[in-house]
Design a protein around this motif. Structure first.
Motif, PDB file in Angstrom:
ATOM      1  N   SER A 105       0.831  -1.204   0.000  1.00 35.34           N
ATOM      2  CA  SER A 105       0.000   0.000   0.000  1.00 35.34           C
ATOM      3  C   SER A 105       0.863   1.250   0.000  1.00 35.34           C
ATOM      4  O   SER A 105       1.818   1.362   0.763  1.00 35.34           O
ATOM      5  N   SER A 175     -11.245   4.336  -0.889  1.00 37.45           N
ATOM      6  CA  SER A 175     -10.538   5.315  -1.713  1.00 37.45           C
ATOM      7  C   SER A 175     -11.477   6.315  -2.383  1.00 37.45           C
ATOM      8  O   SER A 175     -11.030   7.150  -3.156  1.00 37.45           O
ATOM      9  N   TYR A 244     -12.397  -2.019  -1.753  1.00 39.98           N
ATOM     10  CA  TYR A 244     -11.478  -3.064  -2.222  1.00 39.98           C
ATOM     11  C   TYR A 244     -10.047  -2.546  -2.393  1.00 39.98           C
ATOM     12  O   TYR A 244      -9.111  -3.331  -2.537  1.00 39.98           O
ATOM     13  N   ASN A 245      -9.853  -1.225  -2.391  1.00 35.58           N
ATOM     14  CA  ASN A 245      -8.496  -0.671  -2.492  1.00 35.58           C
ATOM     15  C   ASN A 245      -7.817  -0.515  -1.131  1.00 35.58           C
ATOM     16  O   ASN A 245      -6.619  -0.262  -1.068  1.00 35.58           O
ATOM     17  N   THR A 248      -4.299  -2.277   0.214  1.00 40.57           N
ATOM     18  CA  THR A 248      -3.774  -3.037  -0.922  1.00 40.57           C
ATOM     19  C   THR A 248      -2.820  -2.146  -1.716  1.00 40.57           C
ATOM     20  O   THR A 248      -2.700  -0.942  -1.454  1.00 40.57           O
ATOM     21  N   ALA A 249      -2.204  -2.730  -2.733  1.00 40.76           N
ATOM     22  CA  ALA A 249      -1.293  -1.971  -3.593  1.00 40.76           C
ATOM     23  C   ALA A 249      -2.028  -0.898  -4.388  1.00 40.76           C
ATOM     24  O   ALA A 249      -1.397  -0.005  -4.956  1.00 40.76           O
ATOM     25  N   GLN A 250      -3.357  -0.996  -4.439  1.00 44.78           N
ATOM     26  CA  GLN A 250      -4.139  -0.012  -5.194  1.00 44.78           C
ATOM     27  C   GLN A 250      -4.502   1.225  -4.376  1.00 44.78           C
ATOM     28  O   GLN A 250      -5.175   2.114  -4.888  1.00 44.78           O
ATOM     29  N   ASP A 251      -4.036   1.288  -3.145  1.00 46.00           N
ATOM     30  CA  ASP A 251      -4.224   2.521  -2.376  1.00 46.00           C
ATOM     31  C   ASP A 251      -3.120   3.498  -2.789  1.00 46.00           C
ATOM     32  O   ASP A 251      -2.172   3.757  -2.049  1.00 46.00           O
ATOM     33  N   ASP A 252      -3.279   4.023  -4.005  1.00 38.35           N
ATOM     34  CA  ASP A 252      -2.297   4.963  -4.542  1.00 38.35           C
ATOM     35  C   ASP A 252      -3.017   6.212  -5.048  1.00 38.35           C
ATOM     36  O   ASP A 252      -4.242   6.313  -4.995  1.00 38.35           O
ATOM     37  N   ASN A 254      -3.637   7.226  -7.959  1.00 38.31           N
ATOM     38  CA  ASN A 254      -4.516   7.026  -9.120  1.00 38.31           C
ATOM     39  C   ASN A 254      -5.910   6.555  -8.735  1.00 38.31           C
ATOM     40  O   ASN A 254      -6.850   6.703  -9.520  1.00 38.31           O
ATOM     41  N   HIS A 255      -6.048   5.959  -7.553  1.00 35.84           N
ATOM     42  CA  HIS A 255      -7.347   5.444  -7.138  1.00 35.84           C
ATOM     43  C   HIS A 255      -8.057   6.336  -6.115  1.00 35.84           C
ATOM     44  O   HIS A 255      -9.212   6.078  -5.780  1.00 35.84           O
ATOM     45  N   TYR A 376     -14.710  -6.109  -6.926  1.00 39.35           N
ATOM     46  CA  TYR A 376     -14.554  -4.897  -7.735  1.00 39.35           C
ATOM     47  C   TYR A 376     -15.865  -4.510  -8.415  1.00 39.35           C
ATOM     48  O   TYR A 376     -16.113  -3.348  -8.682  1.00 39.35           O
TER      49      TYR A 376
END
Length: 413
Positions: A105, A175, A244-245, A248-252, A254-255, A376
């Motif tokens: 994350s 997010s 779902y973010n 996780t690695a999608q907590d960036d 861009n999200h 998702y």
């Protein structure tokens, strides 16, 4: 429910800018920065420099903290203070800067968004040079993801902790979506609701049902430490969509939703203006309010009104039934029949939804791997099951209402 932000927004330095806050999130969340990582030290140093850039005297609190979760952690809290003209109790602005350690994350939403909201709001506040009574303490806590350790270190060991009268904590468990206002109190919520209404944030989103459920859940934030260990209450502001973010690695960057970040800013700016001059010794009460929001407005009334309102509503309901029977619009026999489609549709919808989801987990076993249990395309599934439930409801009333639905069918529901 929330502001709609566009890149064309030109915001003066005297106001909160989502664009400037977004730039802060970008700088904070370039890489994962969990406790012990090299990037963790980079983010800590960056925050110190950003606070100093505003002309604030900063300090760092380092130490070991043992949490209720059983973790012993070395923490590095970042602190700053803005002096007021006549402070008896201080307002504390709180968010944690460490990212989740058990995933890649980047911590953009959790809780880079909170840190950025505070940085940009404080920048605008300092720029405006408004006289204010209360001291304002900024705390970017460490080790939250490991067990609220940084907050515990501050509350138990820092001499400023005893001066805090109220906490505004900014968090995330997703997010995107609206930011919900939740409270942490050791007593009632009536005084905090009154102050929240007086501060008049433009897009309030909250309700007392959510507050009641939150108190029963095991979820904790840094604010929990202040309530339990310091008897200091306050407000949580957190968003939960895009769940779902979370962690996780999608907590960036861009999200993270820019509308959501803008919503956090619409809370802090008016609350900062209000509580920097409010009497922070009057936030404790034993009384609770019932409250909910409609667009742009929070409605509240004392919890003591609930029982009289229920009795009045029930009394009117009984009177209307007997008026209907007297006018031969209603009959007890037909009213009794109306319970069949009501309970039938509820039971069948519940069973189909419960076992339908179990079936989907068999068809798509990969759904079991999702950390937070929300797919998702989860919103599509919610819509599908809601529409299916409506169809079942309509089918029951079509079958059991003989020729047509009459007033008798409305009594049961």
């Amino acid at each position: 429910m929330m502001p709609q932000w566009t890149t064309n927004s030109q915001v003066p330095l005297s106001e909160f800018s989502t664009q400037r806050a977004l730039e802060q999130v970008k700088n904070i969340s370039k890489e994962p920065h969990f406790v012990g990582s090299g990037n963790h030290e980079y983010v800590a140093n960056y925050l110190v420099k950003e606070l100093q850039k505003m002309g604030l005297e900063t300090s760092v609190q380092e130490g070991f903290s043992f949490s209720d979760w059983g973790t012993l952690t070395k923490c590095k809290n970042i602190l700053a203070r803005i002096k007021g003209t006549d402070s008896e109790k201080a307002l504390l602005l709180l968010s944690h800067y460490d990212s989740a350690p058990h995933s890649a994350s980047h911590g953009a939403s959790d809780a880079g968004s909170g840190v950025a909201t505070i940085l940009e709001s404080v920048r605008a506040f300092v720029y405006n040079k408004k006289p204010h009574k209360n001291d304002i303490i900024i705390l970017f806590s460490d080790g939250e993801e490991l067990g609220l350790n940084g907050a515990a270190l501050f509350v138990t060991e820092h001499h400023w902790a005893k001066e805090v009268g109220l906490v505004l904590n900014f968090e995330a468990r997703g997010s995107s979506g609206p930011s919900y206002m939740l409270m942490e109190t050791n007593g009632g919520n009536a005084a905090l609701i009154k102050d929240f209404v007086a501060a008049n944030p433009k897009y309030p989103v909250t309700n007392s049902l959510m507050y009641s459920i939150y108190k029963m859940l095991p979820n904790d934030t840094d604010l929990t430490v202040f309530r339990k260990n310091g008897n200091v209450q306050g407000y949580n502001f957190a968003f939960i969509d895009g769940h779902y973010n979370y962690h996780t690695a999608q907590d960036d960057i861009n999200h993270l939703s820019t509308n959501t970040l803008a919503h956090q800013g619409t809370y802090l700016m008016p609350l900062l203006d209000y509580f920097s001059n409010a009497d922070l010794k009057t936030t404790e009460t034993k009384n609770d309010d019932v409250y909910f929001t409609i667009p742009y407005t929070l409605v509240s009334y004392p919890f003591d009104w609930v029982l009289p309102m229920v009795i009045i509503a029930f009394g009117l309901f009984i009177i209307l039934i007997f008026v209907g029977i007297a006018k031969r619009i209603l009959s007890f026999k037909e009213i009794a029949k109306g319970f069949i489609p009501l309970f039938g549709s509820i039971i069948i919808s519940g069973l189909i939804t419960f076992f339908g989801w179990k079936g989907l987990l068999i068809i798509y076993p990969q759904y079991n791997d999702l950390l937070n249990g929300f797919t998702y395309n989860g919103h599509d599934y919610i819509a599908a099951f809601v529409l299916l439930s409506l169809a079942i409801c309509f089918a029951f009333y079509q079958i059991f209402s003989a020729k047509k639905v009459t007033m008798n069918h409305y009594i049961a529901p």
